[in-house]
Structure formats: C-alpha cells, structure tokens
Design a protein around this motif. Structure first.
Motif, short mmCIF file in Angstrom:
data_model
loop_
_atom_site.label_atom_id
_atom_site.label_comp_id
_atom_site.label_asym_id
_atom_site.label_seq_id
_atom_site.Cartn_x
_atom_site.Cartn_y
_atom_site.Cartn_z
N LEU A 165 1.01 -57.11 27.95
CA LEU A 165 2.08 -57.34 27.28
C LEU A 165 2.72 -55.90 26.95
N HIS A 170 6.53 -55.14 25.33
CA HIS A 170 6.46 -55.69 23.96
C HIS A 170 5.81 -54.60 23.08
N ALA A 227 5.89 -61.19 20.91
CA ALA A 227 4.86 -61.80 21.52
C ALA A 227 3.76 -62.32 20.56
N VAL A 250 10.08 -70.52 25.31
CA VAL A 250 8.80 -69.63 25.86
C VAL A 250 9.16 -69.51 27.32
N PRO A 251 9.20 -68.45 27.95
CA PRO A 251 8.94 -66.96 27.00
C PRO A 251 10.14 -66.20 26.80
N GLU A 252 11.42 -66.90 26.91
CA GLU A 252 12.67 -66.16 26.95
C GLU A 252 12.88 -65.74 25.39
N SER A 255 7.20 -64.54 23.85
CA SER A 255 6.15 -64.54 24.86
C SER A 255 4.89 -65.26 24.13
N VAL A 256 3.94 -66.06 24.54
CA VAL A 256 2.77 -66.57 23.94
C VAL A 256 1.88 -66.49 24.88
N CYS A 257 0.46 -66.34 24.51
CA CYS A 257 -0.59 -66.30 25.28
C CYS A 257 -1.87 -66.83 24.26
N THR A 273 -0.22 -67.85 30.13
CA THR A 273 -1.04 -66.54 30.20
C THR A 273 -2.13 -66.61 29.24
N THR A 315 4.06 -68.08 30.63
CA THR A 315 4.49 -67.97 29.16
C THR A 315 4.46 -66.63 28.61
N THR A 316 4.71 -65.44 29.56
CA THR A 316 4.92 -64.21 29.22
C THR A 316 5.92 -63.93 29.96
#
Length: 320
Positions: A165, A170, A227, A250-252, A255-257, A273, A315-316
């Motif tokens: 990230l 991020h 994120a 997501v992810p614009e 970002s999620v993980c 991710t 997703t990132t």
C-alpha cells in the motif's frame, strides 16, 4: 460374533499373542502377525476400541477445542487436523467451548482420560489456563510461553501488505481491528505499522462479523483514509457491501484488502488483495506436534510459524 479367543484358536496362538498382534504388532513376529490378521479377517473379528485402549494406554482419539462453529477461519483448521489425525490412525473429536474459560477447563477435565491429547483454538482468554495443564496440548494460532504452538504468520504478511500500500502511495491507512481481547489483533496491527512511512488509523475493537464491517463504513469514510485493511473476511465482505450501497468505487475511491483470503469457502472476493492463509497446514501441523508429545517426544521446534502469501488483486490501486 467372533471373539478374540476364536481368532487365537484359528491362528494357532495364545489369546495374549493374538491381542498383541492386533494391538501392538511391533511386538510380534511378522509371520505370526499375518496369521492372526488373516484369521481376524476370515472370522470378521473387530477389536473393540475400549479393549485396545486398555491394552495400549492409547485411545487413538484427539480433541480439538474451538470457540464456535460460525467463524469461517476455523473450518480449514479443523479439516487439516482431521486429515492428519486420520492419516496417522487417530480420530478427531471437535468440541465447542463458546469462548468460556470455565467451559474450556471443564471440557479438558472431562475428556482428559478419554483422549490422548488436545489441540486448542483459543484466540482470547487468560494464558494461565494452558500453562497450568498437565496434558498433551498444542495451541493453534496463539503463543503462550511453555506451551507448544503453531501460529499463522499473519503479522508478517500484513507487513508485506502495508509495504504494498505504501508503494502505491497510500499514507493514511485504516485498520479494521478484531474482537476485544484477541491475542492476534494487536500483533496484526503492529505488523501493518512496522517500519513504513505511513500512518495507520485503528478502528475497533470490532466483532469479526459482516454487520460490523458494514456499520463502520461511515466512520471510515470520514477519516480520510485512502486504504483499509480488514481483520478478517467477514469484516471485509461487510465493508465491500456497504461501500457498494453508497456508490463508493473500489479501488478508485478507496483501496480495500483483507488479512485472510477464504475464497475457497466462498466467503471472500477471489480477485481481492488479501493474504492467502494456509489454515489447513496449521491444523495438520498441530496434530503432528501433539502426537509427538503423546509419544513422549518434545516437538521441535516447540513453536512453529506457518507463512502466509500476499496475493495482489484488483481491490488496491494508487490513491487519487
């Protein structure tokens, strides 16, 4: 129904020799052992487990203590432990503790004379329960001084995830934490924070549920984090669901993980991710370790770490 005496008579040996051939075969010559086995098969004789336990001092039964059966993370651990137990000629008894220290102690006291050893998934609660026991025991995904354990290296994987990230740009990352009192939760947070020039904003403690992931979204969006990392798949799915409801891309836009990837159980997004967690390996390793203890051997090493793998999905992305 055939009796042991019938098997002995047909094989031409004493009852004691027939018993040893079936229960302690290493004590009997190969030719004699085979004659007894052939006689037992021909007569349809089966040696009763209680008789075998009396003869060997072993029940060939292991107990796995789990907090509940609703957490999807436990299912592959149970599957791995069961396969390893059966592969070594043992059976596995799964017992639900309801995360109650009193119930854990009660169950161990009740079962200690019926099973050869214990495996315990105990993410919360006092360590003193396990240090005071005098039974073969291995902890799964928790480390307590003096007690053999196998731990999934999620903190190390979260260090890699944090680096990923940060490399994307991020600088303000949210961590949706686990339940209060969780042994793993502060270590996962520390792993995410380790040695990088980014700020981690911790949300929680949170129940590891879909609802909690959904309910935290408004607060998350107000934090201006670019994120977010979820403690588990249930939180992650709730987060994704609520973001979709609000029209947050997501992810614009965010970002999620996730700290575990349970896509194999249909409980996560395959292209997310996330950390691939070999939970089955943790279960099977724990069985190997407890069987070593049952056999009078100290498992080496006493504390084992199962590595995870960072899987970078869709997703990132770089923050806007």
């Amino acid at each position: 129904m055939a009796r042991l005496a019938d098997v002995a008579r047909k094989a031409g040996v004493s009852v004691a020799t027939a018993s040893r051939a079936l229960v302690r075969p290493e004590m009997v010559a190969e030719r004699t052992r085979q004659r007894v086995r052939d006689a037992a098969i021909e007569l349809g004789f089966r040696y009763h487990p209680s008789a075998q336990a009396l003869a060997t001092g072993r029940s060939r039964l292991l107990a796995l203590l789990v907090p509940d059966l609703t957490n999807p993370f436990y299912a592959p651990i149970i599957a791995g432990a069961q396969r390893a137990a059966e592969g070594s000629g043992n059976d596995l008894l799964v017992v639900v503790t309801e995360e109650s220290p009193e119930r854990e102690r009660l169950l161990i006291d009740r079962l200690r004379d019926r099973v050869d050893g214990f495996l315990a998934i105990a993410p919360r609660g006092a360590s003193s329960l396990f240090t005071s026991l005098d039974v073969p025991l291995v902890l799964v995904d928790r480390r307590v001084r003096g007690v053999p354990s196998v731990v999934v290296d999620t903190p190390g994987g979260l260090g890699e995830l944090g680096a990923h990230l940060a490399e994307l740009g991020h600088r303000r990352i949210a961590y949706l934490g686990g339940p209060r009192g969780s042994w793993a939760d502060p270590r996962r947070l520390e792993g995410l924070q380790r040695g990088l020039a980014h700020e981690v904003i911790a949300f929680g403690p949170l129940p590891p549920t879909f609802e909690a992931g959904s309910d935290i979204v408004d607060e998350l969006l107000a934090s201006e984090c670019t994120a977010a990392v979820a403690y588990n798949s249930a939180l992650f799915l709730g987060l994704l669901y609520r973001l979709a409801q609000l029209g947050v891309q997501v992810p614009e836009a965010l970002s999620v993980c996730c700290a575990d990837n349970l896509a194999g159980l249909g409980l996560a997004v395959p292209e997310a991710t996330a950390l691939h967690v070999p939970a089955e390996e943790a279960g099977s390793t724990a069985v190997e370790m407890v069987l070593a203890t049952v056999d009078g051997r100290s498992p080496e090493p006493r504390h084992r770490s199962v590595p995870v793998q960072l899987v970078i999905g869709k997703t990132t992305a770089m923050p806007r």
